[in-house]
Each structure stands twice: as structure tokens, then as C-alpha cells.
Design an enzyme around this catalytic site. Structure first.
Site, PDB file in Angstrom:
ATOM      1  N   ASP A   1      46.079 -12.020  53.305  1.00 60.59           N
ATOM      2  CA  ASP A   1      46.188 -11.093  54.413  1.00 60.59           C
ATOM      3  C   ASP A   1      46.230  -9.753  53.545  1.00 60.59           C
ATOM      4  OD1 ASP A   1      46.204  -9.910  57.247  1.00 60.59           O
ATOM      5  OD2 ASP A   1      48.025  -9.313  56.281  1.00 60.59           O
TER       6      ASP A   1
ATOM      7  N   TYR B   1      46.716  -0.427  53.701  1.00 59.34           N
ATOM      8  CA  TYR B   1      47.788  -0.892  52.492  1.00 59.34           C
ATOM      9  C   TYR B   1      47.067  -0.347  51.318  1.00 59.34           C
ATOM     10  CZ  TYR B   1      49.182  -4.784  55.722  1.00 59.34           C
ATOM     11  OH  TYR B   1      49.504  -5.482  56.818  1.00 59.34           O
TER      12      TYR B   1
ATOM     13  N   LYS C   1      41.944  -6.178  58.744  1.00 57.26           N
ATOM     14  CA  LYS C   1      42.379  -5.469  60.073  1.00 57.26           C
ATOM     15  C   LYS C   1      41.148  -4.382  60.414  1.00 57.26           C
ATOM     16  CE  LYS C   1      47.091  -6.982  59.193  1.00 57.26           C
ATOM     17  NZ  LYS C   1      46.997  -7.217  57.839  1.00 57.26           N
TER      18      LYS C   1
END
Length: 350
Positions: free
Chosen positions: A57, A62, A88
Site C-alpha cells: 500500500d 507519502y 489513494k
């Protein structure tokens, strides 16, 4: 290679998704709080794969794309067909001047700034940018990222982001991507179960990545949310099993709970849990990691790691033998809810 058990995300998606009981959370590889070398990042990803982890993930947030780009390098080695991958939407990464960079909690990031966008165009642009950074044709799971009050700063701001998702076509974009087969499942990645329950009241979602809200310390999600997930066949990917630190370190001075110093009542509760664990010669951190997998809706847990040694340590914790008596002692001492499913009462499919 270690053969990890798997669980099916749910039985409703057109393409079924089987997740290893431990996944790899990509936030630390975006240089969360400190710089991680490329060598360590790739070694961590490789160790995860070599130990049987097949679910990975990540997210644009990030490291402002750095985690996704590091994943791309590893995926070329693994073979895209050999893993399950999630990313995401909700944050667009835009080119900017040096003083405009918005690193949030990440260091040594590319020269980008974050713009929140949960509209139809925002979802499509974010997903396409992620595919380019990941160098893949598709992800398996696409999450709406951080529409919770914790991340947005207030309940009012959270409610506005949820309205944006539906009123401006973001959810429509997600369903179109799923119906076209560009992703297999859609969900939300958040820090609060309440917004997940709200989303389930508004539309259909396949899964949620829930960080820190169902743990050895917190089981309020059993009141209504997790029973709803069981009823609706919604899978939970569990992040933050240590409540941001204290269930890993124990009740030591400066222990962190929800990203801040743990208050006295939390420290005292953790001490009591530690005493029970100690009486069974089980490390607290191992109990915390395995407890969450006792719930049938929790399909995988994704602790972070920044090097191969941390991955190996996580795998060892997952394999630690924990006697059923430890869980029953925690329950009888009122340290976990009486309705919390226990790992000794459930089993994952091999």
C-alpha cells in the site's frame, strides 16, 4: 520464503482480491519524519516480498510521490502480476516554487505542493499520476484518502470533503474506474471509523484502510462500525496497530499515543496489558499485532518498516506463538472488550 496465510478482501468484487495477513505500508518509505536511503527502502521491499508479503500500500502523500516511485522500482523486480497494490486519491501533487513545497511530516521530498481535490477530475488526475509514478497499468484497490476530521482538522472540514466527494463527482469517478476494470475495489483510507460508517451510509464501498482505531487499546469500532462491515461484506485493512507507538514500546516515559505523549490513563492501561503479556512470556508488541487479526472483518495488518531488519522483525512478531490463555486473561481482567473476537477463536485461510 515464508508462506503467509491469506484472506479474501470480500466476496463481492468482480475480480476477487486475496490479501496476505500482513501487508507492507508504504508511508515510511516516503521519508516519514526522517530520510530513508534508497538502499534501505529497496531492501525493505525485497525482504517483504521474500517473506511472502504480497500486499503493498502506498499514496501520493507519502513523500510527495517518493514512496510510489520507490514501489515502482521494486514492482519491476516482483512482477506486477505477483502482488496486490493499493494507492489513494484526494491529494494532487503540483509543481511549485521551493518555498511552496508542502512536505507535511515527510523530509527530503520532491519540489511539489499538495492540493486537496476530491472532485471527478481530481480523482482521475490523481490516479493517472499515481499510475505514472508507479509505472503500472492499474492498482487493485483505490482509496479515498484522509476525509476524516483527524486529517482535515475539524468535523466541519471532514463533512465538507465528504460532500465534495459526492457532489463534485469524485465517487462517480471511483465507480467508473471500478466498472471499467481499472481498479478491482474502492474504499477509503482514514484515521477514524466514524467517517467510514458515514461513507457506508451514503454509498457502496468494498473496503477501508483504518489506521489506529481498532487495536489492543481501542475497540469502540465494535459498537456499530465493525458489525456493519460484517453485515455488508466490507473488508478492513488495519494500519497503525500500535496506536502510533505505545503498544510497541510499552508504557515507557515519552511513549506516544495518537502522535502525542500518552496521557496517564493510557499509560496505566498499557502497564496492565503488559503485566498480562509478561505473565505469559509474550511481548506486548506481538500481542498488539496479532490481536487485530482476530476480527473476521480485518483481512490484513500493515505495519511500517524502513529496512529489511524491521520487516524481518514484523514477520517474527506475526509468527510469535501466543497462548489462548493470554487473550482470555485480558478479557477477564476487563482489558479488552468482552465482545472482541480473539485470534484463538478465528483462523485465516492458508
Amino acid at each position: 520464503m515464508t508462506a503467509l496465510k491469506t484472506q479474501r478482501l470480500n466476496s463481492r468484487t468482480a475480480r476477487l482480491i486475496d490479501l496476505t495477513e500482513m501487508g507492507f505500508g508504504g508511508a515510511p518509505l516516503g521519508n516519514l519524519y526522517r530520510k530513508v536511503s534508497e538502499e534501505d527502502a529497496q531492501a525493505a521491499l525485497q525482504a517483504a516480498y521474500d517473506n511472502g508479503i504480497r500486499y503493498f500500500d502506498t499514496a501520493p502523500q507519502y513523500g510527495l510521490g517518493r514512496s510510489e516511485m520507490r514501489f515502482a522500482t521494486a514492482i519491476k523486480r516482483f512482477g506486477r502480476e505477483n502482488i496486490q497494490l493499493s494507492t489513494k486519491i484526494g491529494r494532487l501533487l503540483l509543481d511549485c516554487e521551493p518555498h511552496e513545497v508542502t512536505p507535511e511530516a515527510f523530509v527530503d521530498v520532491p519540489q511539489k505542493r499538495i492540493v486537496f481535490d476530491y472532485s471527478y477530475d481530481g480523482v482521475m488526475r490523481s490516479y493517472e499520476a499515481s499510475r505514472q509514478r508507479l509505472e503500472v497499468a492499474n492498482a487493485d484497490i483505490l482509496f479515498v484518502h484522509d476525509v476524516c476530521a483527524f486529517s482535515q482538522g475539524s468535523q466541519e472540514a471532514s463533512d465538507a470533503r465528504v460532500r465534495e466527494l459526492f457532489d463534485l463527482g469524485g465517487y462517480k469517478a471511483l465507480t467508473e474506474l471500478k466498472e471499467a476494470g481499472d481498479v478491482a475495489a474502492i474504499g477509503a483510507g482514514v484515521n477514524e471509523w466514524q467517517v467510514c460508517q458515514k461513507l457506508l451510509g451514503l454509498a457502496d464501498f468494498d473496503c477501508f484502510l483504518l489506521a489506529g482505531r481498532y487495536t489492543l487499546l481501542e475497540q469502540d469500532a465494535l459498537e456499530s462500525f465493525l458489525p456493519l462491515c460484517e453485515q455488508r461484506d466490507v473488508g478492513i485493512i488495519l494500519g497503525g496497530p500500535y496506536n502510533s507507538g505505545i503498544l510497541a514500546t510499552g508504557a515507557v516515559p515519552g511513549a506516544k499515543y495518537n502522535y502525542a505523549d500518552a496521557p496517564p490513563e493510557i499509560l496505566e492501561r498499557v502497564r496492565k496489558i503488559e503485566d498480562v503479556c509478561r505473565s505469559h512470556s509474550v511481548p506486548l508488541i506481538a500481542a498488539a499485532l496479532q490481536f487485530v487479526l482476530g476480527h473476521p472483518s480485518v483481512k490484513t495488518v500493515i505495519p511500517g518498516a524502513v529496512n529489511a531488519a524491521e520487516v524481518e522483525a514484523n514477520i517474527a512478531l506475526l509468527k510469535t506463538d501466543i497462548p489462548a490463555a493470554l487473550w482470555s486473561d485480558l478479557r477477564s481482567n476487563g482489558l479488552i472488550r468482552p465482545d472482541a473476537p480473539l485470534p484463538s477463536e478465528t483462523s485465516h485461510v492458508a
